[in-house]
Design a protein around this motif. Structure first.
Motif, PDB file in Angstrom:
ATOM      1  N   TYR A 128       0.918  -1.277   0.382  1.00 46.46           N
ATOM      2  CA  TYR A 128       0.066  -0.152  -0.404  1.00 46.46           C
ATOM      3  C   TYR A 128       0.350   1.418  -0.029  1.00 46.46           C
ATOM      4  O   TYR A 128      -0.018   2.382  -0.608  1.00 46.46           O
ATOM      5  CB  TYR A 128      -0.639  -0.010   1.472  1.00 46.46           C
ATOM      6  CG  TYR A 128      -2.487  -0.744   1.525  1.00 46.46           C
ATOM      7  CD1 TYR A 128      -3.286  -0.543  -0.204  1.00 46.46           C
ATOM      8  CD2 TYR A 128      -2.118  -2.479   1.444  1.00 46.46           C
ATOM      9  CE1 TYR A 128      -4.215  -1.262  -0.235  1.00 46.46           C
ATOM     10  CE2 TYR A 128      -3.579  -2.732   1.552  1.00 46.46           C
ATOM     11  CZ  TYR A 128      -4.169  -2.851   0.865  1.00 46.46           C
ATOM     12  OH  TYR A 128      -5.056  -3.509   0.742  1.00 46.46           O
ATOM     13  N   ASP A 160     -10.685   0.600  -1.105  1.00 49.42           N
ATOM     14  CA  ASP A 160     -10.167  -0.523  -1.297  1.00 49.42           C
ATOM     15  C   ASP A 160     -11.293  -1.613  -1.271  1.00 49.42           C
ATOM     16  O   ASP A 160     -11.801  -1.958  -0.375  1.00 49.42           O
ATOM     17  CB  ASP A 160      -9.803  -0.523   0.680  1.00 49.42           C
ATOM     18  CG  ASP A 160      -8.014  -1.405  -0.136  1.00 49.42           C
ATOM     19  OD1 ASP A 160      -7.502  -1.508  -0.832  1.00 49.42           O
ATOM     20  OD2 ASP A 160      -7.961  -1.544   1.411  1.00 49.42           O
ATOM     21  N   PHE A 163      -6.174  -6.856  -2.060  1.00 43.91           N
ATOM     22  CA  PHE A 163      -5.207  -6.857  -2.324  1.00 43.91           C
ATOM     23  C   PHE A 163      -5.733  -9.057  -2.353  1.00 43.91           C
ATOM     24  O   PHE A 163      -6.300  -9.335  -1.516  1.00 43.91           O
ATOM     25  CB  PHE A 163      -3.554  -7.898  -1.599  1.00 43.91           C
ATOM     26  CG  PHE A 163      -2.625  -6.481  -2.612  1.00 43.91           C
ATOM     27  CD1 PHE A 163      -1.728  -6.625  -3.407  1.00 43.91           C
ATOM     28  CD2 PHE A 163      -2.625  -5.646  -0.996  1.00 43.91           C
ATOM     29  CE1 PHE A 163      -1.186  -5.545  -3.231  1.00 43.91           C
ATOM     30  CE2 PHE A 163      -1.583  -4.410  -1.693  1.00 43.91           C
ATOM     31  CZ  PHE A 163      -1.253  -4.715  -2.878  1.00 43.91           C
ATOM     32  N   ASN A 246      -1.128 -13.055  -2.738  1.00 44.31           N
ATOM     33  CA  ASN A 246      -1.160 -11.051  -3.284  1.00 44.31           C
ATOM     34  C   ASN A 246      -0.869 -11.118  -4.588  1.00 44.31           C
ATOM     35  O   ASN A 246      -0.214 -10.348  -5.088  1.00 44.31           O
ATOM     36  CB  ASN A 246      -0.050 -10.612  -1.869  1.00 44.31           C
ATOM     37  CG  ASN A 246      -0.157 -10.405  -0.351  1.00 44.31           C
ATOM     38  OD1 ASN A 246      -1.138  -9.568  -0.341  1.00 44.31           O
ATOM     39  ND2 ASN A 246       1.156 -10.916  -0.301  1.00 44.31           N
ATOM     40  N   TRP A 249      -3.933  -6.611  -6.751  1.00 44.66           N
ATOM     41  CA  TRP A 249      -4.403  -5.053  -5.681  1.00 44.66           C
ATOM     42  C   TRP A 249      -5.704  -4.343  -7.039  1.00 44.66           C
ATOM     43  O   TRP A 249      -5.390  -4.690  -8.130  1.00 44.66           O
ATOM     44  CB  TRP A 249      -3.789  -4.342  -5.824  1.00 44.66           C
ATOM     45  CG  TRP A 249      -4.268  -3.106  -4.736  1.00 44.66           C
ATOM     46  CD1 TRP A 249      -4.837  -3.474  -3.537  1.00 44.66           C
ATOM     47  CD2 TRP A 249      -5.085  -2.142  -4.737  1.00 44.66           C
ATOM     48  NE1 TRP A 249      -5.726  -2.091  -2.485  1.00 44.66           N
ATOM     49  CE2 TRP A 249      -6.190  -1.471  -3.916  1.00 44.66           C
ATOM     50  CE3 TRP A 249      -5.147  -1.252  -6.065  1.00 44.66           C
ATOM     51  CZ2 TRP A 249      -6.589  -0.674  -3.983  1.00 44.66           C
ATOM     52  CZ3 TRP A 249      -6.026  -0.281  -6.300  1.00 44.66           C
ATOM     53  CH2 TRP A 249      -6.392  -0.212  -5.089  1.00 44.66           C
TER      54      TRP A 249
END
Length: 346
Positions: A128, A160, A163, A246, A249
Motif C-alpha cells: 500500500y 479499497d 490484495f 497477493n 490489488w
C-alpha cells in the motif's frame, strides 16, 4: 480530467436553505431520483458487497452524514449485496440515469473502461505504500479521466477492495507449478483471464454470485478474492486452502453518471463529494486494520494457510510474455503512469 468537477471542490459548504432550494429545483427536472416536486432529493447507491463489508458500512455512514448535514433534504439509500442487480446491470443503470451512484471494482469496470484495469496488472504492487500515492495522485487522475470519457463521474478517492488471495479445494498455491491445470473462478476480465492462463491455470469467468455454488459443486477448484470477500461470503465452507499470493490489488470506484451529476445542484455535489471521499479514507483504514485479524479468523474457520513469494510468479508471467502483451494493449503512456509508482514491471 474526470473526478468531481472543480466547482464542487471549491464551493463553500451549503446551508440548509440552499440545499432545500437546490433539491426543489432538482425536483423540477425529470428523473427517478426525486420522489415529488419540493420533496427530499433521493439518490440510490448500489454495491455488490454484503452488509458486513467495510465498504457497505462506510457508504451507509457517509449517507447518514449527508442526511444530517442537509437536515434530510438529501437522502442517499445504500443497496448492498447486489440487490439492484449484477455489476453489469448496475453499470447500465448508472449510465442511463436509473441509478444515481454505484461502487464498482476496477476489474469489473474494465469491461467498459479498459484502462481502468491498469491497476490490476498481476504482481505489479508490492504494498500500500505504493498503491495509495499512485491512486491519490497521477495514476488515479489518469484513470478518472478514462472513466469520464465513458460518461461517468468518479469520485476522487478510491475505495479499497484489497490484495487478492487464492483459495482452493485440492492443493495450496506455493509456487507457479501449483496453478498448472487448476480450474479457477475469476471475474469477467480479460486481464485476469490472461494472467492466470500465463500462470498455467484454467480460468473460468463467472459472476461472483455464481462462485459459491461452483465451488461447492466442484465445477471449479478454487477462486481468488480479497480477504474481506473470502470472509464475508464464508468460503471456508467450500474451500480448504488459503494461499497468500497477493497477486492482484483491486479497488472500488464510487461513481455517478453524467445524466445524474449534471442536474444536481452544485451545493449537493459538494456535500456528496466531501462525505463520500472522507468515507473512502476511513474504509481504507478499516481494510488495513483487518489484515491480521482476518487471517487468524479464516484459519479458525478451517482454512490451511500458507504464504507464497511473488518473484517466481512474476518470472513465469514475464517468460510467458504477459507483461509485454499488456504493455502493448494499454499503451506506453498508461504503462508509464503505472511504473512511475509501482516500479519496473515488465
Amino acid at each position: 480530467m474526470g473526478g468531481i468537477p472543480q466547482e464542487a471542490e471549491t464551493m463553500h459548504y451549503p446551508t440548509r436553505r440552499t440545499l432545500l432550494a437546490g433539491a426543489a429545483a432538482a425536483a423540477l427536472l425529470p428523473g427517478p431520483h426525486v420522489r415529488a416536486q419540493g420533496g427530499p432529493l433521493r439518490l440510490k447507491c448500489g454495491v455488490v458487497t454484503p452488509d458486513t463489508h467495510p465498504a457497505t458500512i462506510r457508504l451507509r455512514e457517509a449517507a447518514d452524514k449527508v442526511a444530517k448535514e442537509t437536515s434530510g433534504a438529501v437522502e442517499v439509500a445504500i443497496f448492498p449485496n447486489g440487490q439492484l442487480g449484477s455489476d453489469a446491470d448496475m453499470l447500465s443503470q448508472l449510465r442511463s440515469g436509473a441509478l444515481e451512484m454505484f461502487a464498482q471494482s476496477s476489474s469489473n469496470l474494465a469491461t467498459l473502461v479498459p484502462r481502468a484495469s491498469l491497476i490490476n496488472v498481476a504482481f505489479a504492487w508490492s504494498g500500500y505504500d505504493k498503491v495509495w500515492p499512485a491512486l491519490d495522485g497521477e495514476l488515479g487522475a489518469y484513470i478518472r479521466g478514462e472513466i469520464a470519457k465513458a460518461g461517468l463521474v468518479p469520485f476522487e478517492r478510491m475505495w479499497d477492495n484489497g490484495f487478492r488471495q487464492t483459495t482452493t479445494s485440492i492443493r495450496p498455491i506455493a509456487s507457479p507449478a501449483d496453478f498448472d491445470g487448476l480450474k479457477l473462478r475469476v471475474p469477467n476480465s480479460a486481464l485476469f483471464t490472461s494472467a492466470f492462463r500465463a500462470l498455467g491455470a484454467a480460468p473460468v469467468a463467472l459472476n461472483f454470485s455464481e462462485a459459491y455454488s461452483a465451488l461447492q459443486t466442484k465445477v471449479v477448484d478454487g477462486q481468488e478474492n480479497p480477504l474481506a470477500i473470502i470472509a464475508s461470503f464464508k468460503l471456508a465452507e467450500v474451500q480448504k486452502y488459503l494461499s497468500f499470493t497477493n497477486h492482484i490489488w483491486d479497488g472500488f470506484w464510487l461513481m455517478s453518471g453524467n445524466r445524474t451529476w449534471s442536474r444536481l445542484p452544485v451545493d449537493v455535489k459538494a456535500v456528496l463529494a466531501r462525505h463520500f471521499d472522507d468515507a473512502a479514507l476511513d474504509q481504507r483504514r478499516d481494510i488495513a486494520s483487518q489484515g491480521e485479524t482476518l487471517r487468524t479468523a479464516l484459519g479458525q474457520a478451517g482454512f490451511t494457510i500458507n504464504d507464497a513469494p511473488a518473484a517466481p510468479f512474476q518470472d513465469r508471467l514475464r517468460a510467458a510474455g504477459f507483461y509485454a502483451e499488456w504493455k502493448g494493449k494499454y499503451g506506453t503512456e498508461a504503462w508509464g503512469h503505472l511504473e512511475k509508482f509501482a516500479g519496473a514491471v515488465s
